[in-house]
Scaffold this motif. Structure first.
Motif, short mmCIF file in Angstrom:
data_model
loop_
_atom_site.label_atom_id
_atom_site.label_comp_id
_atom_site.label_asym_id
_atom_site.label_seq_id
_atom_site.Cartn_x
_atom_site.Cartn_y
_atom_site.Cartn_z
N PRO A 1 0.82 -1.22 0.00
CA PRO A 1 0.00 0.00 0.00
C PRO A 1 0.85 1.27 0.00
N GLU A 2 1.97 1.26 0.72
CA GLU A 2 2.79 2.46 0.81
C GLU A 2 3.54 2.76 -0.50
N ASP A 3 3.54 1.80 -1.44
CA ASP A 3 4.21 2.03 -2.72
C ASP A 3 3.34 2.84 -3.68
N ILE A 4 2.06 2.94 -3.40
CA ILE A 4 1.12 3.58 -4.31
C ILE A 4 0.65 4.92 -3.73
N ILE A 5 0.74 5.96 -4.53
CA ILE A 5 0.22 7.28 -4.15
C ILE A 5 -0.93 7.63 -5.09
N THR A 6 -2.07 7.84 -4.55
CA THR A 6 -3.24 8.20 -5.35
C THR A 6 -3.99 9.34 -4.65
N THR A 7 -3.96 10.50 -5.30
CA THR A 7 -4.67 11.68 -4.77
C THR A 7 -5.53 12.25 -5.89
N VAL B 1 6.63 5.06 -10.46
CA VAL B 1 6.89 6.45 -10.82
C VAL B 1 5.63 7.24 -10.53
N THR B 2 5.77 8.41 -9.94
CA THR B 2 4.63 9.24 -9.56
C THR B 2 4.61 10.50 -10.43
#
Length: 365
Positions: A181-187, A235-236
């Motif tokens: 979960p901490e590998d994914i950033i979704t805003t 990659v973000t």
């Protein structure tokens, strides 16, 4: 099969088949013939297994019925023998061991059973009825085996498909067990993509990913996993440039995997895998147990069928009344020619091709 008088002609067909036991019969000359056979085998081919094959007194019927039956016996024998081999191969596949253990003891201890699978197999029934009954029983076992094997293979195929997704390369395998979960950033504006990078192109990725589109978060890439062919990076970037980033990445040989992290989906996949593994093991054990039981039934049916075949062909060859000695021999390779010579001598016809091997019989006389 043994003839009774002087130079008796040989049996109707070759009683020998390479690699298996040989069954033979001859009108009985009292205990002396069996003793002569045992003595000859003991002296000249001591490593040959010899059994007396107990053939019951069956109903003879008419000559026409025996002749008509004789043609069908060869086909039915091939069918029944083929099913026994099919079940044995299934046992070997399930257990990786031989399914043919105990075959010789079955021949040695063979006794005609009045019933099989609840059906009457009386010695007083017409030979045609006995053969049809045995054939029908074996055919039913074959149909049952097809259903059971299909169910087992279906579960195994599903399990293999899941395992391939989990053990394949990063380009095709399931990624849910590699991404946390901490590998994914979704805003509202940011999104994290997963990039599959060829193993030997990682340096190129690290130096170029920030330039593949505008609004890529600097230093946002992170390697999650690496196999023999690829490496998996995150990659973000801003969500509105994600499509442009995917196109540019593909042009440089980087694959962007579609992925949406869902704890529920991951748990469901894990539960499904555990269930399939449990089902496969239960079905394997059940199928193996059924195969062992059915192999014994089919082999017993085959022996009953062989008894009918020996009886029918002996009557056609030697006539009435039925009185003959039946035996099963299983020679080793080095004793095969010696055993054939003994059978020729006891048959009273040293020129008979029926006791020759396939290679010897093909040679010109």
């Amino acid at each position: 099969m043994f003839g009774e008088s002087g130079n008796i002609p040989p049996p109707l067909g070759p009683p020998w088949r390479r690699g298996t036991g040989s069954s033979l019969s001859r009108p009985i000359l009292g205990p002396a013939l069996w003793d002569r056979l045992r003595e000859s085998i003991s002296k000249n081919a001591f490593d040959t297994t010899l059994y007396r094959f107990n053939t019951p007194d069956l109903r003879v019927g008419t000559l026409d019925s025996l002749l008509a039956l004789s043609d069908d016996l060869v086909k039915s024998n091939a069918f029944i023998e083929g099913i026994s081999h099919k079940i044995r191969r299934q046992i070997e596949e399930l257990e990786r061991s031989s399914g043919g253990k105990g075959a010789r003891s079955r021949w040695m201890g063979f006794l005609w059973k009045p019933t099989s699978r609840g059906k009457q197999v009386s010695t007083m029934s017409p030979l045609r009825d006995i053969v049809n009954s045995i054939h029908a029983q074996v055919a039913k076992i074959e149909d049952d085996m097809k259903v059971r094997a299909a169910e087992y293979n279906n579960v195994r195929s599903q399990l293999n498909a899941i395992n391939r997704k989990q053990t394949g390369s990063l380009a095709v395998r399931d990624l849910s067990d590699l991404v946390k979960p901490e590998d994914i950033i979704t805003t509202e504006h940011l999104v994290t993509l997963l990039a599959v990078v060829p193993k030997y192109s990682q340096k190129d990725w690290l130096t170029s990913y920030e330039t593949l589109a505008t609004y890529v978060v600097p230093r946002s890439t992170k390697k999650l996993h690496e196999d023999n062919e690829y490496a998996l990076y995150t990659v973000t970037l801003f969500a509105r440039v994600a499509d442009n980033f995917k196109i540019s990445a593909r042009e440089k040989g980087f694959q962007i995997r579609d992925f949406e992290y869902s704890p529920e989906t991951h748990d469901n996949q894990k539960t499904e895998l555990e269930k399939l593994m449990h089902d496969q093991e239960n079905m394997r054990a059940s199928l193996l147990q059924w195969c062992y039981a059915s192999y014994g039934e089919v082999f017993s049916s085959w022996m009953h069928f062989c008894a009918v075949r020996v009886f029918a062909e002996s009557i056609l060859r030697y006539g009435l009344p039925p009185s003959f000695l039946s035996a099963v021999l299983a020679p080793t390779t080095k004793s095969e020619k010696k055993v054939r010579a003994i059978l020729e001598q006891l048959c009273g016809n040293v020129h008979s091709i029926y006791w020759k091997s396939e290679d010897d019989a093909a040679l010109p006389v």
